[in-house]
Design a protein around this motif. Structure first.
Motif, PDB file in Angstrom:
ATOM      1  N   PHE A   1       0.852  -1.188   0.000  1.00  0.00           N
ATOM      2  CA  PHE A   1       0.000   0.000   0.000  1.00  0.00           C
ATOM      3  C   PHE A   1       0.882   1.230   0.000  1.00  0.00           C
ATOM      4  CE2 PHE A   1      -3.250  -2.470   2.751  1.00  0.00           C
ATOM      5  CZ  PHE A   1      -3.634  -3.200   1.646  1.00  0.00           C
ATOM      6  N   ALA A   2       0.358   2.308  -0.555  1.00  0.00           N
ATOM      7  CA  ALA A   2       0.997   3.603  -0.345  1.00  0.00           C
ATOM      8  C   ALA A   2       0.537   4.139   1.007  1.00  0.00           C
ATOM      9  CB  ALA A   2       0.608   4.575  -1.447  1.00  0.00           C
ATOM     10  N   VAL A   3       1.466   4.734   1.759  1.00  0.00           N
ATOM     11  CA  VAL A   3       1.129   5.301   3.066  1.00  0.00           C
ATOM     12  C   VAL A   3       1.417   6.796   3.035  1.00  0.00           C
ATOM     13  CG1 VAL A   3       1.616   5.280   5.532  1.00  0.00           C
ATOM     14  CG2 VAL A   3       1.618   3.134   4.238  1.00  0.00           C
ATOM     15  N   THR A   4       0.406   7.573   3.368  1.00  0.00           N
ATOM     16  CA  THR A   4       0.558   9.027   3.375  1.00  0.00           C
ATOM     17  C   THR A   4       0.175   9.578   4.743  1.00  0.00           C
ATOM     18  OG1 THR A   4      -1.708   9.424   2.640  1.00  0.00           O
ATOM     19  CG2 THR A   4      -0.036   9.168   0.933  1.00  0.00           C
ATOM     20  N   VAL A   5       0.463  10.855   4.944  1.00  0.00           N
ATOM     21  CA  VAL A   5      -0.062  11.565   6.107  1.00  0.00           C
ATOM     22  C   VAL A   5      -0.949  12.700   5.605  1.00  0.00           C
ATOM     23  CG1 VAL A   5       1.834  11.028   7.681  1.00  0.00           C
ATOM     24  CG2 VAL A   5       1.995  13.031   6.201  1.00  0.00           C
TER      25      VAL A   5
ATOM     26  N   GLY B   1       1.242  14.284   2.395  1.00  0.00           N
ATOM     27  CA  GLY B   1       2.160  13.698   1.422  1.00  0.00           C
ATOM     28  C   GLY B   1       2.587  12.314   1.852  1.00  0.00           C
ATOM     29  N   PHE B   2       3.431  11.728   1.031  1.00  0.00           N
ATOM     30  CA  PHE B   2       3.868  10.355   1.298  1.00  0.00           C
ATOM     31  C   PHE B   2       4.803  10.280   2.502  1.00  0.00           C
ATOM     32  CE2 PHE B   2       2.840   9.937  -3.264  1.00  0.00           C
ATOM     33  CZ  PHE B   2       1.996   8.842  -3.180  1.00  0.00           C
ATOM     34  N   VAL B   3       4.715   9.167   3.188  1.00  0.00           N
ATOM     35  CA  VAL B   3       5.704   8.842   4.204  1.00  0.00           C
ATOM     36  C   VAL B   3       6.927   8.282   3.477  1.00  0.00           C
ATOM     37  CG1 VAL B   3       6.227   7.409   6.210  1.00  0.00           C
ATOM     38  CG2 VAL B   3       3.928   8.352   5.918  1.00  0.00           C
TER      39      VAL B   3
ATOM     40  N   ALA C   1       5.541   7.984  10.449  1.00  0.00           N
ATOM     41  CA  ALA C   1       4.432   8.852  10.037  1.00  0.00           C
ATOM     42  C   ALA C   1       4.492  10.185  10.774  1.00  0.00           C
ATOM     43  CB  ALA C   1       3.098   8.149  10.286  1.00  0.00           C
TER      44      ALA C   1
ATOM     45  N   VAL D   1      -3.327   4.276   2.205  1.00  0.00           N
ATOM     46  CA  VAL D   1      -3.686   4.326   3.615  1.00  0.00           C
ATOM     47  C   VAL D   1      -3.089   5.601   4.183  1.00  0.00           C
ATOM     48  CG1 VAL D   1      -3.291   3.260   5.867  1.00  0.00           C
ATOM     49  CG2 VAL D   1      -3.843   1.839   3.882  1.00  0.00           C
TER      50      VAL D   1
ATOM     51  N   VAL E   1      -2.458   8.242   7.413  1.00  0.00           N
ATOM     52  CA  VAL E   1      -2.433   8.510   8.848  1.00  0.00           C
ATOM     53  C   VAL E   1      -2.671  10.003   9.030  1.00  0.00           C
ATOM     54  CG1 VAL E   1      -1.129   8.221  10.982  1.00  0.00           C
ATOM     55  CG2 VAL E   1      -0.712   6.677   9.050  1.00  0.00           C
TER      56      VAL E   1
ATOM     57  N   ALA F   1       7.165  12.842  -4.579  1.00  0.00           N
ATOM     58  CA  ALA F   1       6.992  12.250  -3.255  1.00  0.00           C
ATOM     59  C   ALA F   1       6.042  13.062  -2.385  1.00  0.00           C
ATOM     60  CB  ALA F   1       8.337  12.109  -2.560  1.00  0.00           C
ATOM     61  N   ARG F   2       5.339  13.995  -2.970  1.00  0.00           N
ATOM     62  CA  ARG F   2       4.356  14.755  -2.199  1.00  0.00           C
ATOM     63  C   ARG F   2       3.001  14.040  -2.250  1.00  0.00           C
ATOM     64  NH1 ARG F   2       5.028  19.646  -0.824  1.00  0.00           N
ATOM     65  NH2 ARG F   2       2.875  20.171  -1.314  1.00  0.00           N
ATOM     66  N   ARG F   3       1.973  14.803  -1.908  1.00  0.00           N
ATOM     67  CA  ARG F   3       0.604  14.266  -1.987  1.00  0.00           C
ATOM     68  C   ARG F   3       0.362  13.678  -3.367  1.00  0.00           C
ATOM     69  NH1 ARG F   3      -3.725  13.508  -0.627  1.00  0.00           N
ATOM     70  NH2 ARG F   3      -3.048  13.916   1.501  1.00  0.00           N
TER      71      ARG F   3
ATOM     72  N   PHE G   1       6.741   6.313  -4.818  1.00  0.00           N
ATOM     73  CA  PHE G   1       6.608   6.113  -3.381  1.00  0.00           C
ATOM     74  C   PHE G   1       7.043   4.697  -3.014  1.00  0.00           C
ATOM     75  CE2 PHE G   1       2.745   4.711  -5.314  1.00  0.00           C
ATOM     76  CZ  PHE G   1       2.464   3.530  -4.665  1.00  0.00           C
TER      77      PHE G   1
ATOM     78  N   PHE H   1       4.601   0.006   1.439  1.00  0.00           N
ATOM     79  CA  PHE H   1       4.719  -0.524   2.794  1.00  0.00           C
ATOM     80  C   PHE H   1       3.749  -1.681   2.952  1.00  0.00           C
ATOM     81  CE2 PHE H   1       5.636   4.040   4.387  1.00  0.00           C
ATOM     82  CZ  PHE H   1       6.905   3.976   3.853  1.00  0.00           C
TER      83      PHE H   1
ATOM     84  N   SER I   1       4.319   3.297  13.251  1.00  0.00           N
ATOM     85  CA  SER I   1       4.972   3.345  11.942  1.00  0.00           C
ATOM     86  C   SER I   1       6.464   3.551  12.033  1.00  0.00           C
ATOM     87  CB  SER I   1       4.354   4.482  11.116  1.00  0.00           C
ATOM     88  OG  SER I   1       4.557   5.720  11.781  1.00  0.00           O
TER      89      SER I   1
END
Lengths: 249, 249
Positions: free
Chosen positions: A22-26, A59-61, A67, A109, A111, B8-10, B19, B22, B98
DNA sequence: AGCTTTATAGTCAAGGTGACTCTTAAAGGG
DNA sequence: CCCTTTAAGAGTCACCTTGACTATAAAGCT
């Protein structure tokens, strides 16, 4: 329920290819109290989907960060504040949003974090085209993705934490008046509070605020000058400062 | 901070390969009150790392499910309870862990959930070799991975929510006595509560519990038979039932 | 029967809170 | 310059909740 594929349980004897990556973002729900209104930091989307709509910054972790680190990095980038300034802001994990269809392009996903900042900063994104800016809460159309739900959860959480923590000072500059502190409660809760009672509650709670010695007054306002206070060492509020029922502001 | 790689941003104008993928798992902190002790559902690890250590039950989030769905599926698998039974249990997202090094084998982001179950169920894992079982809180060595921290967070959260919600009934069977309900508070908080005062608080809070009509007593105990109650419709507790300071149990 | 245990009823004082009043000290306007 | 407006800050009073405590009722145990 769905029968898990081989190795789809806890990574015990796991197969590196047995799970779906999965891609993990905040996502950041950043609040401030400005001009007697609750304001939210938002970015305008330049591309599909949700082109033109407002969205939460995020954006991406990155591969080697948590996170929480990603959230603080994004907060610095979006607000244009220095790393040291951002390091002192209140940033708190809200919850994680993982609906499979929350992003139509891919499985993401996210956070979500909630940040509380004082009025001071001018938001100017650091040369970024899609710089973030403050908008009064509720004055924008539907947000992109599930960001309306995230923002609603964040608002509810902040309102609840004002009741039983000393969090309200996170919205204030280093030195503030009790009137400004009361403004925070009134703005976040959307109610009007009795001044003397609020004052009594705050001052009798040990460690909530501490008086600033110097000149006991502040210019700029219209009424009697108010004494200045700093945030105290206490974090919890025992007994809590409960939100009144009615009395819409 | 680290300079983000291109894209690597949103996920706005994103590159699907920009990205890092995970693995996303769920971890479950499942509590019950049994034999006057707080008990936790744990599984024993059969392989490295942390071979032989106890760990929280959990597993991967599958491609087409949300983290919440994965948590409920895992809860059913680990407890051996039917899907319909599990559907009624209290399950709540705790927070997401995380840290890049929390699993030495790979990058795993885990969404932790807290579940509260009544005493009734016999845990028996459904034919699975590593079946979960109840252990009294604190009677096991260090847990695998960061599960000690997760469990501590879960315990703290549950204790806090007992104060301002009606959550305690989630630990009780459909019909319960006020003594059993008080046991929940005393066990989770590790304190002793005054019976008459607890009774007064619960009964005067509208919607917390509702009396069961039928035979107003229950056999089995040693003292005077107690009246039975069901959980009421209320979810919040206004004003809260605050945890006393001292008086260790 | 007498003791122990638990449920349940009731009392009493201290503390916190909501609703209010009053005074003080500034800014703004005619 | 005086008067109004605005907000800070001091103080009062009644009510409600709570903690501490006493007393009674109804079961099991020895």
């Amino acid at each position: 329920m769905t029968a898990p594929r081989p190795g789809a349980r806890r990574p015990d004897g796991y197969d590196p290819h047995a799970f779906e990556p999965f891609a993990v973002t905040v996502d950041l729900a950043v609040f401030t109290v400005r001009e007697e209104r609750l304001q939210v930091l938002l970015v305008q989307r330049g591309q599909e989907p949700y082109q033109g709509a407002w969205a939460l910054p995020g954006g991406f972790v990155l591969p080697r960060e948590s996170a929480g680190q990603a959230a603080r990095r994004e907060l610095a980038e979006e607000t244009g504040l220095s790393d040291t300034t951002v390091a002192h802001l209140h940033l708190e994990q809200l919850r994680t949003y993982s609906d499979p269809d929350r992003d139509p392009r891919m499985r993401v996903v996210s956070v979500a974090y909630t940040a509380l900042v004082p009025d001071l900063p001018e938001p100017r994104g650091g040369g970024d085209a899609a710089h973030a800016q403050w908008l009064p809460h509720g004055t924008y159309g539907p947000l992109a993705f599930d960001h309306d739900a995230i923002l609603a959860d964040a608002h509810e959480r902040v309102g609840a934490k004002l009741e039983y923590t000393c969090l309200a000072t996170a919205f204030c500059p280093p030195e503030f008046t009790l009137g400004e502190l009361r403004q925070v409660y009134e703005t976040v809760w959307g109610v009007e509070l009795d001044r003397p009672n609020f004052r009594r509650k705050v001052l009798t709670t040990p460690g909530f605020v501490q008086a600033v010695e110097g000149p006991p007054r502040l210019t700029g306002g219209r009424g009697k000058p108010a004494a200045l206070y700093r945030a105290g060492e206490a974090t919890a509020l025992h007994p809590p400062l409960l939100r009144p029922e009615g009395r819409q502001k």
